[in-house]
Design a protein around this motif. Structure first.
Motif, PDB file in Angstrom:
ATOM      1  N   VAL A 152       0.834  -1.209   0.000  1.00 33.94           N
ATOM      2  CA  VAL A 152       0.000   0.000   0.000  1.00 33.94           C
ATOM      3  C   VAL A 152       0.866   1.256   0.000  1.00 33.94           C
ATOM      4  O   VAL A 152       0.599   2.212  -0.745  1.00 33.94           O
ATOM      5  N   GLU A 153       1.903   1.270   0.810  1.00 36.47           N
ATOM      6  CA  GLU A 153       2.771   2.450   0.883  1.00 36.47           C
ATOM      7  C   GLU A 153       3.439   2.727  -0.458  1.00 36.47           C
ATOM      8  O   GLU A 153       3.502   3.876  -0.918  1.00 36.47           O
ATOM      9  N   LYS A 154       3.945   1.683  -1.102  1.00 38.06           N
ATOM     10  CA  LYS A 154       4.638   1.868  -2.380  1.00 38.06           C
ATOM     11  C   LYS A 154       3.669   2.328  -3.466  1.00 38.06           C
ATOM     12  O   LYS A 154       3.997   3.181  -4.296  1.00 38.06           O
ATOM     13  N   ILE A 155       2.476   1.761  -3.474  1.00 38.57           N
ATOM     14  CA  ILE A 155       1.485   2.158  -4.480  1.00 38.57           C
ATOM     15  C   ILE A 155       1.024   3.594  -4.231  1.00 38.57           C
ATOM     16  O   ILE A 155       0.840   4.373  -5.171  1.00 38.57           O
ATOM     17  N   TYR A 156       0.856   3.955  -2.969  1.00 34.53           N
ATOM     18  CA  TYR A 156       0.484   5.331  -2.630  1.00 34.53           C
ATOM     19  C   TYR A 156       1.558   6.307  -3.114  1.00 34.53           C
ATOM     20  O   TYR A 156       1.264   7.319  -3.760  1.00 34.53           O
ATOM     21  N   ARG A 157       2.826   5.999  -2.795  1.00 36.94           N
ATOM     22  CA  ARG A 157       3.913   6.896  -3.181  1.00 36.94           C
ATOM     23  C   ARG A 157       4.002   7.024  -4.698  1.00 36.94           C
ATOM     24  O   ARG A 157       4.257   8.105  -5.227  1.00 36.94           O
ATOM     25  N   LYS A 158       3.803   5.919  -5.404  1.00 36.06           N
ATOM     26  CA  LYS A 158       3.889   5.972  -6.852  1.00 36.06           C
ATOM     27  C   LYS A 158       2.772   6.840  -7.431  1.00 36.06           C
ATOM     28  O   LYS A 158       2.982   7.602  -8.384  1.00 36.06           O
ATOM     29  N   ASN A 159       1.589   6.759  -6.852  1.00 40.94           N
ATOM     30  CA  ASN A 159       0.481   7.594  -7.331  1.00 40.94           C
ATOM     31  C   ASN A 159       0.716   9.063  -6.998  1.00 40.94           C
ATOM     32  O   ASN A 159       0.300   9.951  -7.756  1.00 40.94           O
ATOM     33  N   MET A 160       1.362   9.327  -5.876  1.00 43.41           N
ATOM     34  CA  MET A 160       1.698  10.707  -5.560  1.00 43.41           C
ATOM     35  C   MET A 160       2.732  11.242  -6.557  1.00 43.41           C
ATOM     36  O   MET A 160       2.646  12.386  -7.005  1.00 43.41           O
ATOM     37  N   LYS A 161       3.693  10.408  -6.903  1.00 44.85           N
ATOM     38  CA  LYS A 161       4.701  10.830  -7.869  1.00 44.85           C
ATOM     39  C   LYS A 161       4.068  11.128  -9.224  1.00 44.85           C
ATOM     40  O   LYS A 161       4.497  12.006  -9.957  1.00 44.85           O
ATOM     41  N   SER A 220      -4.441  14.764  -4.924  1.00 46.47           N
ATOM     42  CA  SER A 220      -4.213  16.172  -4.618  1.00 46.47           C
ATOM     43  C   SER A 220      -2.878  16.338  -3.886  1.00 46.47           C
ATOM     44  O   SER A 220      -2.455  15.453  -3.134  1.00 46.47           O
ATOM     45  N   LYS A 221      -2.230  17.464  -4.097  1.00 51.50           N
ATOM     46  CA  LYS A 221      -0.944  17.710  -3.432  1.00 51.50           C
ATOM     47  C   LYS A 221      -1.113  17.800  -1.917  1.00 51.50           C
ATOM     48  O   LYS A 221      -0.142  17.683  -1.162  1.00 51.50           O
ATOM     49  N   ASN A 222      -2.337  17.996  -1.451  1.00 49.33           N
ATOM     50  CA  ASN A 222      -2.594  18.111  -0.011  1.00 49.33           C
ATOM     51  C   ASN A 222      -2.954  16.776   0.636  1.00 49.33           C
ATOM     52  O   ASN A 222      -3.322  16.725   1.806  1.00 49.33           O
ATOM     53  N   THR A 223      -2.876  15.708  -0.121  1.00 53.16           N
ATOM     54  CA  THR A 223      -3.228  14.392   0.413  1.00 53.16           C
ATOM     55  C   THR A 223      -2.227  13.955   1.477  1.00 53.16           C
ATOM     56  O   THR A 223      -1.015  14.109   1.311  1.00 53.16           O
ATOM     57  N   ARG A 224      -2.730  13.389   2.571  1.00 55.22           N
ATOM     58  CA  ARG A 224      -1.880  12.880   3.648  1.00 55.22           C
ATOM     59  C   ARG A 224      -2.107  11.376   3.824  1.00 55.22           C
ATOM     60  O   ARG A 224      -3.230  10.893   3.702  1.00 55.22           O
TER      61      ARG A 224
END
Length: 899
Positions: free
Chosen positions: A150-159, A164-168
């Protein structure tokens, strides 16, 4: 000094860019970098702008201005940056999404292209599903990498600027004693806001969900419900729940119904050998960085780690590797290298080590280790074989050369790769039994060493499953060319190979890859040259169970040669169907081959001309086949006489005659569905598992459209004794023995079913059938069989929609009609989701004009379903539902008149 400061600033920017995500843009401003480097902001800005002019960094003119290292960005996004300056963040995002290469975005996850490929796709699609993702549960044994995924997929989608840039990213791990505290911290209490309410958008990940209590689950349910109505919640919450246990064992039904996506992660034991090795090497590389040493691992130690069993999966494996390295570090405190041997392993892993006497100790350089290098040697041999088929040489020369390369490959696997005998002992024994049985049955010579060769190649297939699949995909056209050549020139051998492959897969559950298929064809030809040169192929075709097979086996045994193949046909098979099956069986023959087809019915003599046209070879047909007649023909084939001579001789010697006997009609139950044959097949399968044992009744599906058109004249009624027809809707009033599926569910016509099956079941059989029907034909179980959607969630939504529809129509559906509507609506939703809705209906324009009110009420009632499944109710489907309700109303009216 200035030059050194500039280099330090640029190096710092490069490191930051490697971790770039859209949520922390302030880290890439001149002000932030100046504070970190302890230099003035103006100096940092000067150096950054100077590097931009030199083409080393990119510049985004937002407020404040953002700088990113060009080289690091190109490597991270697999992109060639032609544009270095962007007006704002939106332009930069668009550029990345248009130009970035993301197909290998998860290559740093071990198994991303293998066992985790589908899982990653499901998680990613659910996470980015508009407008705020789909709630999902990821479950699997502890230590299977759920949180890491989940963390890796989240980071890849943020990249990739998917959020949104404000997503936490908020992660909460539950424990037995922290549930209440975690609930208050996340969701707040009354006027006190929770952590998730502090941000505009969050990705909320809850680990170890199995510890959640009822109150926690109710809060999660409220979060999900609020996602459906964005007006009730300002924060966008993308919810991911992680569980070490199957959630169906402890979650509340209301919560389960609200979660559409369930994903299971495989355990370490379910991983392939190739993936296990990759994971071990990845863990060792991590340890090498920590202890700042270069690790060398013995090959025996790697084998032991791969075959070991670990508590908590990857957690246990990592702990084992850390303990192993710690022990090795005690022996090698000095120096830059760390050598790890089997005696550094924990005892429980050391016990799994296979003892071998012919393997040299090899120390593997972990940092430079690449498993693909070893498989490349095997691929090299495969490619040599495929290149032989590019040449226009004679087939015999090609066959001998291919056999020689295969022998070299096996020699390499035996002496260079050193596959241990213990590793393939069981599979080799099983293969020997299979090949021996086929060899005796088909009278072909298959030496024992072929079993050893096959076992070694199957072992390689198991070790490098995905690498082999990738290689096959890359060389698809060359492989197909080779197989086509063998299929044409070695038709008999190719046919025998297919039977061997089928038998191995049926008995050992191991499919043979295409290179193994090529190997078997080559070896069959090499060791059976005399049989291969026979140019007449014999085929016996008979109606009845094993009739043709019995004759063929008897004749082949008496002649000690594989002369005849056999086709056993069901008694009700038509001439056209027989022709199709024979053509399929003979399609592998060379064009110069000749075929003698021996049949049991004189009417099949007419097959000869049509067979000749379809398979383009000389065909002779002999009727009234018997064991004696087939023996005469087989003997003549072995004498290599011409086909005309054989046919003339056996005709003179035989006093053959034939009698056509009318076949007895078989008791049959027909299944039909207006949604198509696939739905009827599911109904048939559900009824089949309800039967107490195999009974002499055929369960067949039939075409709904044909039943509508033909009624009682449908061909199956003439050929079979149809006990009854069942389906989701009556196809024709003339079909008087029709039982609606909802009537079986309600138990209305159980007595009729029992009566029809009276001669096939005893008292115990009746009781078992009755019990199974009551168990299997519940509404939820039927829906789970008929649709691919989650039945609990589907029925809950359908129930809500139908309740609203009854209020809208001021009409109450009772009994069978209610069950029938449930089934019809569930199937209707599946059609919409799979985009296979009914699109045609007679006088649809008239329906729209006359039933405007009904259409509006249905659309209002089905709003909850439309939103959940993101579908729209087409007019054709609404008309379909209207017809069903009206049909039931007319049926009730007729019943009242009859009374």
């Amino acid at each position: 000094m200035a030059q050194n400061t500039k280099q330090v600033i640029l190096q710092e920017l490069k490191q930051r860019t490697k971790e770039f995500v859209f949520t922390n843009l302030i880290s890439f401003t001149a002000n932030e970098i100046s504070e970190q480097m302890n230099v003035s902001r103006s100096l940092a800005s000067y150096y950054l702008n100077d590097a931009f002019k030199e083409g080393l960094i990119i510049k985004i003119n937002s407020r404040p201005v953002i700088f990113l290292d060009k080289e690091a960005l190109e490597k991270e996004y697999r992109i060639k940056l032609e544009q270095l300056e962007f007006y704002d963040l939106d332009e930069f995002k668009d550029y990345l999404q248009t130009h970035a290469t993301i197909e290998d975005a998860y290559e740093d996850i071990v198994g991303a292209k293998r066992s985790l490929s589908t899982i990653i796709k499901q998680i990613n699609e659910s996470l980015v599903y508009p407008p705020s993702g789909l709630p999902m549960i990821i479950f699997g044994e502890k230590g299977t990498g759920k949180k890491t995924l989940v963390e890796k997929i989240y980071r890849k989608n943020m990249k990739n600027a998917q959020f949104s840039k404000n997503t936490r990213f908020i992660h909460c791990e539950l424990s037995k004693n922290s549930v209440a505290q975690s609930r208050l911290k996340l969701f707040g209490n009354g006027d006190q806001p929770g952590e998730i309410d502090k941000y505009e958008e969050v990705v909320l990940v809850i680990s170890r969900l199995q510890f959640s209590d009822q109150l926690f689950q109710e809060q999660l349910n409220r979060i999900i419900e609020s996602k459906k109505n964005t007006k009730t919640r300002s924060t966008i919450v993308r919810l991911i729940l992680l569980s070490d246990k199957n959630p169906e064992d402890y979650l509340e039904d209301t919560l389960i119904r609200n979660i559409p996506v369930f994903v299971r992660t495989p355990s370490l034991a379910e991983k392939s050998i190739e993936e296990k090795e990759e994971m071990i090497i990845a863990f060792l590389k991590d340890e090498a960085k920590k202890i700042e040493k270069q690790i060398f691992l013995s090959n025996a130690c790697l084998r032991a780690l791969v075959s070991g069993e670990y508590e908590d999966n990857f957690i246990g494996l990592r702990s084992t590797i850390q303990l192993m390295c710690a022990r090795a570090l005690q022996d090698y405190k000095d120096g830059s290298n760390l050598n790890v041997h089997t005696y550094h392993l924990p005892k429980d892993v050391y016990r799994t080590l296979e003892i071998t006497s012919n393997e040299n100790v090899v120390m593997i350089d972990v940092e430079n280790y690449s498993k693909s290098d070893e498989i490349e040697f095997v691929f090299d041999y495969f490619e040599q074989i495929l290149k032989l088929f590019d040449k226009q040489n004679l087939i015999e020369e090609l066959s001998n050369d291919a056999k020689r390369v295969f022998d070299l490959l096996i020699e390499y696997l035996s002496f260079k790769h050193r596959i241990q005998p213990e590793s393939i002992q069981d599979i080799e024994t099983s293969l020997a039994l299979v090949l021996d049985a086929i060899g005796k049955h088909k009278y072909i010579n298959l030496p024992v060493r072929i079993s050893n060769s096959l076992a070694k190649l199957l072992y390689i297939d198991d070790m490098y499953t995905m690498s082999l699949k990738e290689w096959e995909s890359k060389n698809k056209s060359e492989i197909e060319k080779a197989i086509a050549r063998l299929k044409n020139d070695f038709a008999n051998e190719y046919r025998l190979m297919r039977e061997i492959a089928k038998t191995i897969e049926m008995n050992l559950e191991i499919p043979l890859n295409q290179m193994l298929q090529i190997m078997i064809v080559i070896h069959i030809h090499y060791y059976n040259l005399q049989a291969a040169h026979r140019d007449i192929f014999g085929l016996i075709v008979c109606h009845g169970y094993s009739t043709a097979s019995s004759i063929a086996d008897a004749v082949n045994t008496l002649l000690s040669s594989y002369v005849f193949d056999a086709v056993d046909m069901p008694l009700d098979t038509t001439v056209d169907e027989i022709k199709e099956i024979i053509v399929e069986r003979l399609s592998d023959l060379q064009k110069q081959n000749k075929v003698i087809v021996m049949v049991d019915m004189g009417s099949l003599e007419k097959l000869g001309k049509s067979l000749n046209e379809m398979i383009n070879c000389t065909v002779g047909v002999i009727n009234n086949v018997s064991t004696r007649l087939a023996l005469n023909v087989g003997n003549e084939i072995m004498q290599k006489h011409e086909i005309e001579t054989i046919l003339e001789k056996v005709s003179d010697d035989s006093k053959a005659s034939y009698t056509i006997i009318e076949s007895k009609k078989k008791d049959t139950i027909l299944f039909t569905a207006e949604d198509g044959v696939h739905l009827a097949q599911r109904m048939r399968d559900l009824f089949a598992v309800s039967l107490p044992s195999d009974i002499d009744v055929d369960l067949e599906v039939c075409d709904y459209a044909q039943l509508i058109t033909t009624g009682s004249t449908y061909e199956k009624f003439a050929k079979s004794n149809v006990l009854f027809v069942t389906g989701t809707s009556s196809p024709n009033k003339e079909v008087d023995n029709f039982l609606a599926l909802e009537e079986i569910i309600s138990g209305k016509h159980i007595d009729l079913i029992m009566q029809k099956l009276n001669k096939h079941l005893d008292a115990d059989g009746f009781n078992t059938l009755l019990r199974n029907l009551r168990k299997n034909f519940t509404l939820q179980n039927v829906v789970s069989y008929l649709t691919i959607l989650n039945p609990e969630i589907l029925l809950a939504n359908v129930s809500e929609a139908i309740d609203i529809l009854q209020m809208q129509l001021q009409q109450e559906f009772n009994g069978n009609i209610l069950i029938g509507i449930y089934i019809h609506v569930c199937c209707l939703i599946e059609r919409l989701v799979t985009k296979s809705e009914i699109k045609e209906r007679a006088q649809l324009d008239v329906f729209v004009q006359e039933q405007e009110d009904f259409i509006t009420r249905v659309k209002d009632s089905f709003q909850v379903i439309s939103k959940r499944y993101n579908v729209e109710m087409p007019i054709s489907e609404i008309a379909y539902l209207y017809d069903f309700i009206q049909a039931d109303s007319l049926s009730k009216h007729d019943e009242l008149l009859d009374e």
